[in-house]
Design a protein around this motif. Structure first.
Motif, PDB file in Angstrom:
ATOM      1  N   ARG A 109       0.691  -1.180  -0.164  1.00  0.00           N
ATOM      2  CA  ARG A 109       0.171   0.089  -0.092  1.00  0.00           C
ATOM      3  C   ARG A 109       0.821   1.215   0.125  1.00  0.00           C
ATOM      4  N   VAL A 110       0.821   2.132  -0.910  1.00  0.00           N
ATOM      5  CA  VAL A 110       1.581   3.322  -1.018  1.00  0.00           C
ATOM      6  C   VAL A 110       0.961   4.196  -1.575  1.00  0.00           C
ATOM      7  N   ALA A 111       1.591   5.609  -1.369  1.00  0.00           N
ATOM      8  CA  ALA A 111       1.062   6.903  -1.958  1.00  0.00           C
ATOM      9  C   ALA A 111       2.320   7.261  -2.453  1.00  0.00           C
ATOM     10  N   ALA A 112       2.119   8.328  -3.761  1.00  0.00           N
ATOM     11  CA  ALA A 112       2.954   8.847  -4.334  1.00  0.00           C
ATOM     12  C   ALA A 112       2.873  10.074  -4.938  1.00  0.00           C
ATOM     13  N   PHE A 113       3.778  11.111  -5.460  1.00  0.00           N
ATOM     14  CA  PHE A 113       3.738  12.137  -5.921  1.00  0.00           C
ATOM     15  C   PHE A 113       4.372  11.816  -7.472  1.00  0.00           C
ATOM     16  N   HIS A 114       3.427  12.025  -8.264  1.00  0.00           N
ATOM     17  CA  HIS A 114       3.905  11.655  -9.607  1.00  0.00           C
ATOM     18  C   HIS A 114       4.224  12.870 -10.479  1.00  0.00           C
ATOM     19  N   HIS A 132       5.282   4.164   1.910  1.00  0.00           N
ATOM     20  CA  HIS A 132       4.135   3.493   2.441  1.00  0.00           C
ATOM     21  C   HIS A 132       3.190   4.051   3.232  1.00  0.00           C
ATOM     22  N   ILE A 133       2.119   3.743   3.005  1.00  0.00           N
ATOM     23  CA  ILE A 133       0.670   4.147   3.809  1.00  0.00           C
ATOM     24  C   ILE A 133       0.884   3.206   5.003  1.00  0.00           C
TER      25      ILE A 133
END
Length: 348
Positions: free
Chosen positions: A79-84, A106-107
């Motif tokens: 589970r991740v969050a990211a800045f494209h 990681h979230i």
């Protein structure tokens, strides 16, 4: 896969496109569960892209699908969050998006995909503004004590905006006080985060320019204001800041555009460009995204409140229209990709 392409207006068209390949060994392919939105998602097509159709989404929350050969912190299923990376293909308004590993984090288990999608671009913008442009003490700096106030007055103009809200939390972590937070209809939300015992205040800009300036001066109690984060960056916000900022090197950083007028002699400005973390400030992005993940897990860093816009990718247009009309107050608009019309169950 389904992808939403935005053009001037904003107009949005949902198209079928191939699932992206990894652009480099340092990239990650993410199955997007929730996408966030930002004001620049409608501004860039209006200002720069003219008739072009692009996928400007940059806030990703989802599950790792594939990793490049150089990726060492993430694996499929995470589970991740990211800045494209802004203004590059394969953004978050799609079933799958790509991101650099250094702007992915990681979230924690206590954070939902919806909350995570409200974080990447805005949280990192506040980091670049406070710690690179204004050069304020890092939260872990030796001069930052948990017992004694770091006596650095900081003005956050637009404290209920996402950038302002995250900047407020980082400033608290750096123990900077007094925090002078300018907000409007969401002022009570902001008030719930500040420490009034250390001189922090909320000033309501809706009372008018003169009252706003007087409220800031009253909070300063005769001290010089050397630092300001302008998360609004409109002529009226800069005019008010110019009335209170020190003329002996006072520094305001803006999140949008260059001021053509308003500042006085002896005052200086910078422009906070969050895209720097995909260029010369990669280390800053790498360190702080992991610090954000830790803060979320420990509870001292909170996501902005979210409002889920129905319809998945079909809700992109409404979200951008509402952002353009200024309807978001203390919230981030997010969309759940699974709600997109026409998705075939099992394909994801």
């Amino acid at each position: 896969m389904k992808e939403a392409l935005v053009s001037k207006g904003p107009q949005v068209e949902i198209v079928n496109t191939p699932i992206p390949s990894l652009p480099s060994p340092d990239h990650i392919l993410i199955r997007v569960v929730v996408t966030g939105t930002n004001p620049k998602d409608w501004k860039l097509p209006d200002l720069y892209e003219q008739d072009a159709r692009t996928n400007p989404g940059d806030d990703i929350a989802g599950i790792v699908h594939t990793v490049g050969a150089n990726v060492f912190e993430f694996k499929p299923g995470d589970r991740v969050a990211a800045f494209h990376e802004m203004r590059t293909p394969h953004g978050s308004f799609a079933e799958y998006a790509v991101a650099w590993q250094h702007t992915t984090f990681h979230i924690p288990s206590n954070i939902s995909f919806e909350e995570a999608a409200a974080l990447p671009l805005a949280a990192m913008t506040s980091v670049v503004g406070l710690y690179d442009r204004l050069r304020l003490p890092q939260p872990w700096s030796p001069e930052v004590s948990r017992d004694e106030v770091t006596d650095i007055p900081l003005l956050i103009y637009g404290a209920s905006s996402a950038v302002g809200f995250y900047g407020l939390q980082f400033a608290l972590r750096s123990n900077m006080h007094p925090l002078i937070c300018v907000a409007g209809s969401a002022k009570e939300y902001v008030r719930g985060f500040i420490d009034e015992s250390k001189g922090d205040v909320v000033v309501d800009y809706r009372d008018g320019p003169e009252a706003t300036v007087e409220g800031i001066k009253k909070a300063l109690k005769g001290r010089e204001l050397k630092y300001a984060l302008d998360a609004v960056s409109l002529p009226e916000s800069l005019d008010n800041i110019a009335e209170v900022l020190s003329t002996d090197g006072g520094h305001v950083t803006l999140v949008l555009g260059h001021p053509k007028k308003g500042l006085k002699e002896g005052q200086k400005y910078s422009v906070t460009m969050v895209g720097d973390v995909h260029n010369d400030h990669r280390d800053l992005g790498y360190v702080y995204f992991r610090y954000i993940a830790r803060g979320l897990a420990e509870g001292w860093f909170k996501p902005q409140r979210v409002e889920v816009v129905p319809g998945g990718l079909g809700g992109v247009r409404k979200a951008l229209e509402d952002l353009k009309k200024g309807r978001a107050s203390g919230v981030k608009y997010v969309m759940r990709i699974e709600e997109t019309e026409g998705l075939v169950k099992g394909d994801r």
